[in-house]
Design a protein around this motif. Structure first.
Motif, PDB file in Angstrom:
ATOM      1  N   HIS A  22      37.555  59.636  39.272  1.00 61.73           N
ATOM      2  CA  HIS A  22      37.929  58.245  39.028  1.00 61.73           C
ATOM      3  C   HIS A  22      37.274  57.719  37.759  1.00 61.73           C
ATOM      4  O   HIS A  22      37.929  57.098  36.917  1.00 61.73           O
ATOM      5  N   GLU A  26      39.353  56.469  34.509  1.00 62.84           N
ATOM      6  CA  GLU A  26      39.257  55.075  34.107  1.00 62.84           C
ATOM      7  C   GLU A  26      38.701  54.938  32.686  1.00 62.84           C
ATOM      8  O   GLU A  26      39.218  54.145  31.896  1.00 62.84           O
ATOM      9  N   GLU A  30      40.728  53.349  29.652  1.00 61.89           N
ATOM     10  CA  GLU A  30      40.086  52.181  29.028  1.00 61.89           C
ATOM     11  C   GLU A  30      40.056  52.333  27.506  1.00 61.89           C
ATOM     12  O   GLU A  30      40.411  51.412  26.774  1.00 61.89           O
ATOM     13  N   SER A  40      41.637  45.763  28.619  1.00 61.37           N
ATOM     14  CA  SER A  40      40.798  46.599  29.473  1.00 61.37           C
ATOM     15  C   SER A  40      41.667  47.148  30.611  1.00 61.37           C
ATOM     16  O   SER A  40      42.788  46.671  30.833  1.00 61.37           O
ATOM     17  N   VAL A  41      41.136  48.113  31.320  1.00 62.27           N
ATOM     18  CA  VAL A  41      41.843  48.649  32.483  1.00 62.27           C
ATOM     19  C   VAL A  41      42.074  47.543  33.506  1.00 62.27           C
ATOM     20  O   VAL A  41      43.160  47.438  34.085  1.00 62.27           O
ATOM     21  N   ARG A  42      41.083  46.710  33.729  1.00 66.47           N
ATOM     22  CA  ARG A  42      41.205  45.614  34.699  1.00 66.47           C
ATOM     23  C   ARG A  42      42.261  44.603  34.254  1.00 66.47           C
ATOM     24  O   ARG A  42      43.033  44.102  35.066  1.00 66.47           O
ATOM     25  N   SER A  45      45.611  46.178  34.825  1.00 60.45           N
ATOM     26  CA  SER A  45      45.911  46.197  36.262  1.00 60.45           C
ATOM     27  C   SER A  45      46.321  44.828  36.762  1.00 60.45           C
ATOM     28  O   SER A  45      47.264  44.701  37.548  1.00 60.45           O
ATOM     29  N   ASN A 121      49.135  53.642  28.977  1.00 65.59           N
ATOM     30  CA  ASN A 121      48.456  53.856  30.247  1.00 65.59           C
ATOM     31  C   ASN A 121      48.905  55.175  30.881  1.00 65.59           C
ATOM     32  O   ASN A 121      48.077  55.977  31.330  1.00 65.59           O
TER      33      ASN A 121
END
Length: 152
Positions: A22, A26, A30, A40-42, A45, A121
């Motif tokens: 993970h 990630e 990122e 950012s990944v967040r 998402s 992504n």
């Protein structure tokens, strides 16, 4: 079970491998999203989760549901929403049926950025999985990820 129980050790080793996989995935995603889309990944998402909302019954998520979907606390999710709102990628408005509820929608600019970032992504995910598959300890987990199909 004791701390030296072989089953527990195998379980702990499996968890460590999953955590490592993970983390690597990630971090790889990122770097790609930051470099190409300033996301950012967040953030990606969150945009992705919110872009799937609809106007039908149950189509809008409450902040707790959003927080659960992006695996953040409610306060961290609120800060993330505020950052993306400040960038013009999200808007917030009062729920028409419950004036205490606040909904968040992705703006046209947010949808455009999400669509531009989606191939990045996907490519970064594929690269990270391919790299991890070369590690004998991670290869079985990669295979498991690749065989998963539906929503969790």
């Amino acid at each position: 079970m004791t701390a030296t129980d072989p089953a527990l050790t195998a379980l702990a080793q499996g968890w460590c491998a999953l955590s490592l996989l993970h983390g690597r995935i990630e971090a790889h995603i990122e770097r790609a999203l930051q470099a190409w889309h300033d996301l950012s990944v967040r953030e990606y998402s969150l945009l992705d989760v919110l872009s799937r909302q609809h106007d039908g019954e149950g189509g809008h998520l409450q902040m707790k549901q959003v927080a659960d979907a992006v695996v953040l606390s409610q306060s961290a999710t609120t800060r993330l929403v505020t950052r993306l709102e400040d960038r013009g990628l999200l808007t917030r408005y009062l729920c028409p049926t419950d004036r205490r509820g606040i909904y968040t929608n992705v703006t046209e600019a947010g949808l455009k950025l999400l669509e531009e970032a989606r191939p990045t992504n996907e490519a970064a995910l594929r690269e990270a999985l391919d790299e991890a598959a070369r590690n004998p300890e991670l290869a079985p987990l990669v295979k498991a990820v690749e065989t998963l199909g539906g929503p969790v």
